[in-house]
Write an enzyme that holds these catalytic residues in place. Structure first.
Site, PDB file in Angstrom:
ATOM      1  N   TYR A   1      64.964  37.498  -4.250  1.00 42.11           N
ATOM      2  CA  TYR A   1      64.455  38.880  -3.817  1.00 42.11           C
ATOM      3  C   TYR A   1      65.056  39.333  -2.316  1.00 42.11           C
ATOM      4  O   TYR A   1      65.289  38.580  -1.735  1.00 42.11           O
ATOM      5  CB  TYR A   1      62.892  38.977  -3.863  1.00 42.11           C
ATOM      6  CG  TYR A   1      62.208  38.272  -2.925  1.00 42.11           C
ATOM      7  CD1 TYR A   1      61.996  38.953  -1.888  1.00 42.11           C
ATOM      8  CD2 TYR A   1      61.644  37.085  -3.146  1.00 42.11           C
ATOM      9  CE1 TYR A   1      61.035  38.358  -0.701  1.00 42.11           C
ATOM     10  CE2 TYR A   1      60.958  36.477  -2.205  1.00 42.11           C
ATOM     11  CZ  TYR A   1      60.815  37.022  -0.969  1.00 42.11           C
ATOM     12  OH  TYR A   1      59.728  36.407  -0.104  1.00 42.11           O
ATOM     13  N   CYS A   2      65.005  40.464  -2.197  1.00 43.75           N
ATOM     14  CA  CYS A   2      65.243  41.184  -1.247  1.00 43.75           C
ATOM     15  C   CYS A   2      64.343  42.408  -1.184  1.00 43.75           C
ATOM     16  O   CYS A   2      63.409  42.468  -1.713  1.00 43.75           O
ATOM     17  CB  CYS A   2      66.733  41.725  -0.994  1.00 43.75           C
ATOM     18  SG  CYS A   2      67.214  42.893  -2.004  1.00 43.75           S
ATOM     19  N   ARG A   3      64.769  43.419  -0.220  1.00 45.35           N
ATOM     20  CA  ARG A   3      63.759  44.554  -0.136  1.00 45.35           C
ATOM     21  C   ARG A   3      63.896  45.597  -1.430  1.00 45.35           C
ATOM     22  O   ARG A   3      62.920  45.892  -1.839  1.00 45.35           O
ATOM     23  CB  ARG A   3      64.204  45.318   1.289  1.00 45.35           C
ATOM     24  CG  ARG A   3      63.323  46.628   1.345  1.00 45.35           C
ATOM     25  CD  ARG A   3      63.538  47.321   2.483  1.00 45.35           C
ATOM     26  NE  ARG A   3      64.847  47.649   2.919  1.00 45.35           N
ATOM     27  CZ  ARG A   3      65.317  48.783   2.314  1.00 45.35           C
ATOM     28  NH1 ARG A   3      64.581  49.653   1.868  1.00 45.35           N
ATOM     29  NH2 ARG A   3      66.709  48.985   2.774  1.00 45.35           N
TER      30      ARG A   3
ATOM     31  N   ILE B   1      61.184  43.172  -3.024  1.00 43.17           N
ATOM     32  CA  ILE B   1      59.553  43.061  -2.572  1.00 43.17           C
ATOM     33  C   ILE B   1      58.929  44.379  -2.137  1.00 43.17           C
ATOM     34  O   ILE B   1      57.730  44.222  -1.833  1.00 43.17           O
ATOM     35  CB  ILE B   1      59.681  42.100  -1.360  1.00 43.17           C
ATOM     36  CG1 ILE B   1      58.186  41.609  -1.096  1.00 43.17           C
ATOM     37  CG2 ILE B   1      60.432  42.770  -0.317  1.00 43.17           C
ATOM     38  CD1 ILE B   1      58.258  40.428  -0.199  1.00 43.17           C
TER      39      ILE B   1
END
Length: 81
Positions: free
Chosen positions: A43-45, A72
């Site tokens: 995951y990232c932003r 996220i």
């Protein structure tokens, strides 16, 4: 696997996540060998960087790679600071 920057990671991350920025995965792939056949949630932003990271991992033979598509920024549970 959190593929954001170190600063973003320390602002909050999923419990137990390891930080490897997406643009560092390829050069650190040998260090990830122990996870090659294990479940990995990436995951990232928002999902853009993690999509790149997922492709890198899959192209390197990782078999159980899952993508948190919306990142996220939409996750509200169990964020560790």
């Amino acid at each position: 696997m959190d593929v954001r920057t170190k600063e973003e990671y320390y602002e909050g991350h999923l419990k137990g996540a390891i930080l490897i920025p997406y643009d560092q995965i390829e050069k650190n792939i040998d260090g990830l060998e122990q996870y090659k056949n294990k479940l990995i949630l990436v995951y990232c932003r928002t999902g853009r960087r993690s999509n790149i990271a997922v492709d890198t991992l899959k192209n390197s033979g990782f078999t159980e790679v899952y993508h948190m598509y919306d990142g996220i920024s939409n996750w509200k549970y169990d964020v560790e600071k």
